[in-house]
Design a protein around this motif. Sequence first.
Motif, PDB file in Angstrom:
ATOM      1  N   THR A   6       0.812  -1.219   0.000  1.00 24.71           N
ATOM      2  CA  THR A   6       0.000   0.000   0.000  1.00 24.71           C
ATOM      3  C   THR A   6       0.845   1.268   0.000  1.00 24.71           C
ATOM      4  N   HIS A   7       2.137   1.142   0.316  1.00 22.55           N
ATOM      5  CA  HIS A   7       3.033   2.291   0.349  1.00 22.55           C
ATOM      6  C   HIS A   7       4.304   1.984  -0.436  1.00 22.55           C
ATOM      7  N   LYS A   8       5.003   3.022  -0.853  1.00 25.86           N
ATOM      8  CA  LYS A   8       6.255   2.834  -1.568  1.00 25.86           C
ATOM      9  C   LYS A   8       7.356   2.284  -0.659  1.00 25.86           C
ATOM     10  N   LYS A   9       7.315   2.654   0.598  1.00 26.85           N
ATOM     11  CA  LYS A   9       8.324   2.192   1.547  1.00 26.85           C
ATOM     12  C   LYS A   9       7.821   0.966   2.294  1.00 26.85           C
ATOM     13  N   ILE A  10       8.664  -0.058   2.360  1.00 28.31           N
ATOM     14  CA  ILE A  10       8.297  -1.317   3.003  1.00 28.31           C
ATOM     15  C   ILE A  10       7.895  -1.094   4.448  1.00 28.31           C
ATOM     16  N   LYS A  11       8.641  -0.267   5.151  1.00 28.61           N
ATOM     17  CA  LYS A  11       8.377  -0.061   6.577  1.00 28.61           C
ATOM     18  C   LYS A  11       6.966   0.469   6.824  1.00 28.61           C
ATOM     19  N   LEU A  12       6.470   1.324   5.929  1.00 28.14           N
ATOM     20  CA  LEU A  12       5.124   1.872   6.087  1.00 28.14           C
ATOM     21  C   LEU A  12       4.067   0.805   5.818  1.00 28.14           C
ATOM     22  N   SER A  13       4.308  -0.038   4.815  1.00 25.40           N
ATOM     23  CA  SER A  13       3.358  -1.114   4.513  1.00 25.40           C
ATOM     24  C   SER A  13       3.303  -2.130   5.641  1.00 25.40           C
ATOM     25  N   ILE A  14       4.444  -2.442   6.223  1.00 24.60           N
ATOM     26  CA  ILE A  14       4.474  -3.418   7.318  1.00 24.60           C
ATOM     27  C   ILE A  14       3.781  -2.852   8.552  1.00 24.60           C
ATOM     28  N   ALA A  15       4.066  -1.619   8.913  1.00 21.03           N
ATOM     29  CA  ALA A  15       3.420  -1.016  10.082  1.00 21.03           C
ATOM     30  C   ALA A  15       1.904  -0.940   9.888  1.00 21.03           C
ATOM     31  N   THR A  16       1.473  -0.605   8.671  1.00 18.48           N
ATOM     32  CA  THR A  16       0.035  -0.552   8.371  1.00 18.48           C
ATOM     33  C   THR A  16      -0.600  -1.926   8.505  1.00 18.48           C
ATOM     34  N   ALA A  17       0.069  -2.947   7.990  1.00 18.62           N
ATOM     35  CA  ALA A  17      -0.472  -4.311   8.070  1.00 18.62           C
ATOM     36  C   ALA A  17      -0.547  -4.789   9.520  1.00 18.62           C
ATOM     37  N   LEU A  18       0.471  -4.492  10.304  1.00 16.43           N
ATOM     38  CA  LEU A  18       0.446  -4.888  11.714  1.00 16.43           C
ATOM     39  C   LEU A  18      -0.705  -4.212  12.448  1.00 16.43           C
ATOM     40  N   LEU A  19      -0.955  -2.973  12.111  1.00 16.66           N
ATOM     41  CA  LEU A  19      -2.039  -2.222  12.753  1.00 16.66           C
ATOM     42  C   LEU A  19      -3.410  -2.745  12.336  1.00 16.66           C
ATOM     43  N   GLU A  20      -3.578  -2.991  11.044  1.00 18.21           N
ATOM     44  CA  GLU A  20      -4.904  -3.282  10.493  1.00 18.21           C
ATOM     45  C   GLU A  20      -5.249  -4.771  10.430  1.00 18.21           C
ATOM     46  N   GLN A  21      -4.250  -5.631  10.343  1.00 20.53           N
ATOM     47  CA  GLN A  21      -4.539  -7.046  10.116  1.00 20.53           C
ATOM     48  C   GLN A  21      -4.368  -7.923  11.351  1.00 20.53           C
ATOM     49  N   LEU A  22      -3.734  -7.405  12.400  1.00 16.58           N
ATOM     50  CA  LEU A  22      -3.652  -8.160  13.645  1.00 16.58           C
ATOM     51  C   LEU A  22      -4.858  -7.821  14.520  1.00 16.58           C
ATOM     52  N   ASP A  23      -5.225  -8.767  15.370  1.00 15.00           N
ATOM     53  CA  ASP A  23      -6.434  -8.632  16.191  1.00 15.00           C
ATOM     54  C   ASP A  23      -6.079  -8.038  17.561  1.00 15.00           C
ATOM     55  N   TRP A  24      -6.043  -6.716  17.611  1.00  8.44           N
ATOM     56  CA  TRP A  24      -5.638  -6.015  18.831  1.00  8.44           C
ATOM     57  C   TRP A  24      -6.788  -5.930  19.832  1.00  8.44           C
ATOM     58  N   LYS A  25      -6.450  -6.041  21.115  1.00 12.19           N
ATOM     59  CA  LYS A  25      -7.441  -5.867  22.180  1.00 12.19           C
ATOM     60  C   LYS A  25      -7.807  -4.405  22.366  1.00 12.19           C
ATOM     61  N   TYR A  26      -6.820  -3.540  22.122  1.00 13.12           N
ATOM     62  CA  TYR A  26      -7.000  -2.105  22.345  1.00 13.12           C
ATOM     63  C   TYR A  26      -6.598  -1.359  21.079  1.00 13.12           C
ATOM     64  N   ASP A  27      -6.945  -0.077  21.027  1.00 16.45           N
ATOM     65  CA  ASP A  27      -6.491   0.758  19.916  1.00 16.45           C
ATOM     66  C   ASP A  27      -4.963   0.817  19.936  1.00 16.45           C
ATOM     67  N   MET A  28      -4.370   0.610  18.771  1.00 15.13           N
ATOM     68  CA  MET A  28      -2.913   0.575  18.672  1.00 15.13           C
ATOM     69  C   MET A  28      -2.439   1.766  17.863  1.00 15.13           C
ATOM     70  N   ASN A  29      -1.245   2.262  18.186  1.00 12.23           N
ATOM     71  CA  ASN A  29      -0.687   3.442  17.549  1.00 12.23           C
ATOM     72  C   ASN A  29       0.207   3.050  16.378  1.00 12.23           C
ATOM     73  N   PHE A  30      -0.082   3.621  15.209  1.00 20.13           N
ATOM     74  CA  PHE A  30       0.712   3.337  14.009  1.00 20.13           C
ATOM     75  C   PHE A  30       2.184   3.686  14.216  1.00 20.13           C
ATOM     76  N   GLU A  31       2.446   4.843  14.810  1.00 22.60           N
ATOM     77  CA  GLU A  31       3.833   5.294  14.987  1.00 22.60           C
ATOM     78  C   GLU A  31       4.623   4.343  15.884  1.00 22.60           C
ATOM     79  N   GLU A  32       3.970   3.774  16.873  1.00 17.00           N
ATOM     80  CA  GLU A  32       4.655   2.816  17.746  1.00 17.00           C
ATOM     81  C   GLU A  32       5.091   1.584  16.965  1.00 17.00           C
ATOM     82  N   LEU A  33       4.206   1.087  16.102  1.00 16.87           N
ATOM     83  CA  LEU A  33       4.536  -0.097  15.309  1.00 16.87           C
ATOM     84  C   LEU A  33       5.618   0.206  14.276  1.00 16.87           C
ATOM     85  N   LEU A  34       5.565   1.396  13.696  1.00 17.88           N
ATOM     86  CA  LEU A  34       6.595   1.805  12.743  1.00 17.88           C
ATOM     87  C   LEU A  34       7.953   1.920  13.436  1.00 17.88           C
ATOM     88  N   ASP A  35       7.961   2.547  14.592  1.00 19.56           N
ATOM     89  CA  ASP A  35       9.212   2.689  15.347  1.00 19.56           C
ATOM     90  C   ASP A  35       9.758   1.330  15.776  1.00 19.56           C
TER      91      ASP A  35
END
Length: 226
Positions: free
Chosen positions: A61-90
């Motif tokens: 979904t993004h030109k940079k791999i790191k952005l696509s991976i962070a987005t996938a971790l945020l959107e495709q994993l089943d989180w109990k709570y709201d998760m922060n995109f920047e935390e996953l990217l970092d």
Amino acid sequence: MIDTVIFDLDNTLTHRNNSIAALCKKFIDQYKDKLKVIDFSSLYKLITSIDNNGYGSINNTHKKIKLSIATALLEQLDWKYDMNFEELLDYWMLEFPKSSVEMYGASEILKYLSNKGYRLGLVSNGADESRKATLESLGFTHYFEAIISSGAVGFKKPDPRIFSHAAACLNSPVERCCYIGDHFINDYEGAKKCGMNAIWLEGFYTMNQNPPESKVSSLNELKKYF
């Protein structure tokens, strides 16, 4: 006469997918209490499919791999709570270099070449900070007189300029340099176009043509050339 050996990084000195596997284990341990369900195999498959050996999937979904991976971790994993995109990217940017797993035989061949008096360099596509962090994690930094990243110089493999730039940084004519990498076009052909010698590390890049004579299937086989 060759007196300078220059290496690629991903899938040459470090095994990209094995490094992702190491990261997945750490990620599960870090976030197991925040996820409803987490499975190593599913997580590994998710990240490796996006990463595509460091070249990125055409479906990203993004030109940079790191952005696509962070987005996938945020959107495709089943989180109990709201998760922060920047935390996953970092997390990816900090922990992936620290999770690096060396390619079989990498330590041995670097020590062998260094002891024989070869000047060693590295040329890798990617961000300068992550390249250096990966080498530091592997314990390889001290072997290299020059570490060249596309992020720092502004052009990337297979552009012959990045190879010529590396040779200049190493104070060595291109014809006395030999480049070693896993990607036939980016590494082998790119180096040859600037006048360097080159050896292809087969096993990671699928070719639709006959392989070159100068090839190895493991880093230990390089000893026959040097």
